[in-house]
Design a protein around this motif. Sequence first.
Motif, PDB file in Angstrom:
ATOM      1  N   TRP A 242     -66.479  82.573  29.460  1.00 18.70           N
ATOM      2  CA  TRP A 242     -66.075  81.191  29.767  1.00 18.70           C
ATOM      3  C   TRP A 242     -67.120  80.506  30.632  1.00 18.70           C
ATOM      4  CZ3 TRP A 242     -65.128  79.110  34.662  1.00 18.70           C
ATOM      5  CH2 TRP A 242     -64.594  77.812  34.677  1.00 18.70           C
ATOM      6  N   PHE A 243     -67.406  79.245  30.306  1.00 21.53           N
ATOM      7  CA  PHE A 243     -68.224  78.362  31.137  1.00 21.53           C
ATOM      8  C   PHE A 243     -67.427  77.089  31.403  1.00 21.53           C
ATOM      9  CE2 PHE A 243     -71.687  80.789  29.151  1.00 21.53           C
ATOM     10  CZ  PHE A 243     -72.534  81.004  30.227  1.00 21.53           C
ATOM     11  N   ARG A 246     -69.434  71.427  33.015  1.00 18.66           N
ATOM     12  CA  ARG A 246     -70.737  71.014  33.526  1.00 18.66           C
ATOM     13  C   ARG A 246     -71.851  71.824  32.892  1.00 18.66           C
ATOM     14  NH1 ARG A 246     -73.523  68.617  35.150  1.00 18.66           N
ATOM     15  NH2 ARG A 246     -74.245  69.168  37.216  1.00 18.66           N
ATOM     16  N   TRP A 247     -71.620  73.104  32.604  1.00 21.05           N
ATOM     17  CA  TRP A 247     -72.638  73.941  31.962  1.00 21.05           C
ATOM     18  C   TRP A 247     -73.024  73.375  30.601  1.00 21.05           C
ATOM     19  CZ3 TRP A 247     -75.716  78.319  32.466  1.00 21.05           C
ATOM     20  CH2 TRP A 247     -76.187  78.875  31.279  1.00 21.05           C
ATOM     21  N   PHE A 248     -72.013  73.062  29.810  1.00 24.87           N
ATOM     22  CA  PHE A 248     -72.281  72.572  28.459  1.00 24.87           C
ATOM     23  C   PHE A 248     -72.917  71.189  28.491  1.00 24.87           C
ATOM     24  CE2 PHE A 248     -68.603  75.500  27.836  1.00 24.87           C
ATOM     25  CZ  PHE A 248     -69.304  76.481  27.143  1.00 24.87           C
ATOM     26  N   GLU A 249     -72.494  70.347  29.454  1.00 27.12           N
ATOM     27  CA  GLU A 249     -73.094  69.020  29.567  1.00 27.12           C
ATOM     28  C   GLU A 249     -74.578  69.115  29.907  1.00 27.12           C
ATOM     29  OE1 GLU A 249     -69.153  66.524  31.124  1.00 27.12           O
ATOM     30  OE2 GLU A 249     -70.711  67.128  32.529  1.00 27.12           O
ATOM     31  N   TYR A 250     -74.948  70.065  30.731  1.00 28.09           N
ATOM     32  CA  TYR A 250     -76.352  70.184  31.132  1.00 28.09           C
ATOM     33  C   TYR A 250     -77.191  70.860  30.048  1.00 28.09           C
ATOM     34  CZ  TYR A 250     -80.528  71.891  33.497  1.00 28.09           C
ATOM     35  OH  TYR A 250     -81.835  72.175  33.821  1.00 28.09           O
ATOM     36  N   THR A 251     -76.701  71.998  29.527  1.00 24.74           N
ATOM     37  CA  THR A 251     -77.524  72.781  28.599  1.00 24.74           C
ATOM     38  C   THR A 251     -77.464  72.267  27.167  1.00 24.74           C
ATOM     39  OG1 THR A 251     -75.719  74.343  28.138  1.00 24.74           O
ATOM     40  CG2 THR A 251     -77.188  74.842  29.996  1.00 24.74           C
ATOM     41  N   GLY A 252     -76.392  71.532  26.806  1.00 27.10           N
ATOM     42  CA  GLY A 252     -76.247  71.075  25.432  1.00 27.10           C
ATOM     43  C   GLY A 252     -75.901  72.190  24.465  1.00 27.10           C
ATOM     44  N   THR A 254     -73.164  75.427  22.982  1.00 20.39           N
ATOM     45  CA  THR A 254     -71.753  75.671  22.710  1.00 20.39           C
ATOM     46  C   THR A 254     -71.409  77.070  23.197  1.00 20.39           C
ATOM     47  OG1 THR A 254     -72.154  76.633  20.518  1.00 20.39           O
ATOM     48  CG2 THR A 254     -71.885  74.223  20.654  1.00 20.39           C
ATOM     49  N   LEU A 255     -70.105  77.340  23.323  1.00 21.42           N
ATOM     50  CA  LEU A 255     -69.678  78.651  23.797  1.00 21.42           C
ATOM     51  C   LEU A 255     -70.127  79.754  22.851  1.00 21.42           C
ATOM     52  CD1 LEU A 255     -68.174  80.341  25.879  1.00 21.42           C
ATOM     53  CD2 LEU A 255     -66.061  79.939  24.600  1.00 21.42           C
ATOM     54  N   ASP A 256     -70.066  79.494  21.548  1.00 23.14           N
ATOM     55  CA  ASP A 256     -70.487  80.511  20.592  1.00 23.14           C
ATOM     56  C   ASP A 256     -71.959  80.883  20.769  1.00 23.14           C
ATOM     57  OD1 ASP A 256     -68.002  80.730  19.452  1.00 23.14           O
ATOM     58  OD2 ASP A 256     -68.396  79.240  17.887  1.00 23.14           O
ATOM     59  N   GLU A 257     -72.767  79.925  21.200  1.00 24.06           N
ATOM     60  CA  GLU A 257     -74.197  80.186  21.373  1.00 24.06           C
ATOM     61  C   GLU A 257     -74.498  81.024  22.611  1.00 24.06           C
ATOM     62  OE1 GLU A 257     -76.824  76.573  19.838  1.00 24.06           O
ATOM     63  OE2 GLU A 257     -75.226  75.879  21.169  1.00 24.06           O
ATOM     64  N   VAL A 258     -73.712  80.846  23.667  1.00 28.06           N
ATOM     65  CA  VAL A 258     -74.089  81.455  24.949  1.00 28.06           C
ATOM     66  C   VAL A 258     -73.123  82.514  25.443  1.00 28.06           C
ATOM     67  CG1 VAL A 258     -75.393  79.447  25.720  1.00 28.06           C
ATOM     68  CG2 VAL A 258     -72.935  79.553  26.156  1.00 28.06           C
ATOM     69  N   GLY A 262     -75.652  85.625  25.463  1.00 31.34           N
ATOM     70  CA  GLY A 262     -76.446  84.591  24.805  1.00 31.34           C
ATOM     71  C   GLY A 262     -77.004  83.537  25.740  1.00 31.34           C
ATOM     72  N   TRP A 263     -76.528  83.527  27.002  1.00 31.80           N
ATOM     73  CA  TRP A 263     -77.006  82.533  27.967  1.00 31.80           C
ATOM     74  C   TRP A 263     -78.487  82.667  28.278  1.00 31.80           C
ATOM     75  CZ3 TRP A 263     -78.808  85.501  31.925  1.00 31.80           C
ATOM     76  CH2 TRP A 263     -78.207  86.742  32.122  1.00 31.80           C
TER      77      TRP A 263
END
Length: 678
Positions: A242-243, A246-252, A254-258, A262-263
């Motif tokens: 889980w993120f 704010r993480w997704f807004e900054y990195t652009g 998706t959860l499946d990617e990171v 995958g982060w």
Amino acid sequence: LAALNGPSAAEHAGRTIHEVLGSHADVVEPILRRVMETGVPVTNREITAAPPATPDRLRSFLANYFPVRTPSGETIGIGAAIVEITDRKEVEARLEKALSIPTVGVLFFDLMGRILDANPALERLSGYSRDELRELPWQTLTPPEFEAVTARAAQDVGDSGETAPYEKQWIRPDGSRWWGLFAPTRISGTGSQSECVEFIVDITARKQTEEALRESELQFRTLADNISQFAWMTDETGSISWFNRRWFEYTGTTLDEVKGWGWQKVHHPEHARRVVEKIRHHFETGEIWEDTFPLRGKDGRYRWFLSRALPIRDEAGHVVRWFGTNTDVTETRLLAEVTTVLSSSLDYRETLKRMAELLVPTMADECVVQLLDGDAEMNRIVEVHSGPSDVPLSHVVVPLTARGRTLGAMDIVFPESNIRYGKGVLEFFQEVGRRAAIAIDNARLYEDAQRAIHMREEILAVVSHDLKNPLGAIQMAGAMLLRRQVADPRSRKQNEVINRSGSRMEHLIGDLLDIASIQAGRLAIEQKLEEPDEVVVEAAEIYEAAAREKGVVIVRECEPQGPPIPIDRDRILQVLGNLLGNAIKFCRSGDIISVRCKRSADHILFSVADTGPGIPDCDLSHVFEPYWSAKAHAKKGTGLGLYISKGVVEAHGGRLWVESKHGEGATFYFTLPIPVAS
């Protein structure tokens, strides 16, 4: 019946019931007599007894007794039909026990909507009595929003005789609601004629807990999604699940990617391996993790983050998950680096260029610094950029202001238009501009100070040359006049005044030259090997006459001689002379001045102590300042002696200080180092 009683069927004939039934004949005999006397049958009479065949076990029977009549209606005997119901009674007992469980409600109903019966537990749960429930159709107890799920359950029971347990609410008489887990099943009949039993468990507390958990989770997500940091959670092995938003807004991403590991894709290649190795170690050991590294944003820029992760443990102390955060420290880190760069040199053109190179490309694509000249014209002195210059631009222009004066401006350029800058970004650039302005102002002040020092040195050079030469001529002429035998006392006194004034002026010019040299860091020291005690003796002898004139005694105390040390004899005599002259000036008649020198392993300690009035506490911190004099003697000297003495001692590698208590005299100490070779 014969098997229950023991005797065979033939052996029953002719015997009384007491002979056959034994102890429970007392229960049966009154029933038989009543049937004989009244001619009325007794039906469905339950009897519990231990038959002769099984004396150790109570068994249950359902008995029917009826009269045997003649055709004329006369009762001549009794017939009995007995059915054993022991198993049924045991089942009923178990059912009764089940119905009496205080935590499980039991409802008997048919699919026509009628409530047939209920146990005490359901009375307590529902708030209705058993009689009140029988008067209510069960649909009226169900809130409208649960009618559909109730209808589906009834349909399933009518079709197949059962349905899966389901959850719904019931309404109490006061309008309040409670949650139940309902498990109905058919016990007889078919279709709408089915009679059913339903077991109901109160799950209100569980539902409230679930609601509290949902509310807690909502609050957590609301908080986690609105904090300025990134937040994330992993399982016990460190695999992220889980993120926050704010993480997704900054990195652009998706959860499946990171998720999982995958982060790593948003980490800087130069740091990724180090970060992974360190965090794996902490996941394995259960230690709190902390690290600082850059992460790539969706715009391709890297920003620095201070990252931490805490292990979440169960009651046994085992790690069940990890909770981590990433805090953006780019501005803080950059600001520290900018400050270091700006303070590293007084060449502000060079430091401003290095500052701009820190800002580009981390915070901007271009940085331009312009400064005002003497004609109030802006001159570009720094320009650093990356990327093309033919795209739409956005600017942040920050004034460079110090001590209330605008020195210029810093232009921060971004390759995008219509950007709305956050408060934090603007405050960061304003702080950078403020520190840059201070650095520029300090550098210019230093330049001004250097120019002033240079001018002062030039003036002092003129003074030393243009004043010392005519002063020397005056002193020479005065000396010649004194050597002549002048009969007039008045003329001789005037000649002596000329010589004393010339000596005083020579001393004053020397002090001015010394203070200039000390402030410029160029005081000349010519060291030779000298005996320290000889220097003390010479200084005391020079000032003994002046001391006697005032009624003050000078005492010399020096330890036995050791090896000579390298010093500038004249300069040390100058220091001792300043200290002795000050002591004589402040002492009263009858006071004593002690001059001492003491040798230790690595230095010589000199001291000049007097029994005079001492120095007030408020003056102690000022005695070594240039041009400062005690109020009592403010007009009797230049106030340069102690300042020059301190400079001379420090030029030798020593230290000068004072200790005094007002009213009890003062002691000035200074040290001169002994070189290892000595």
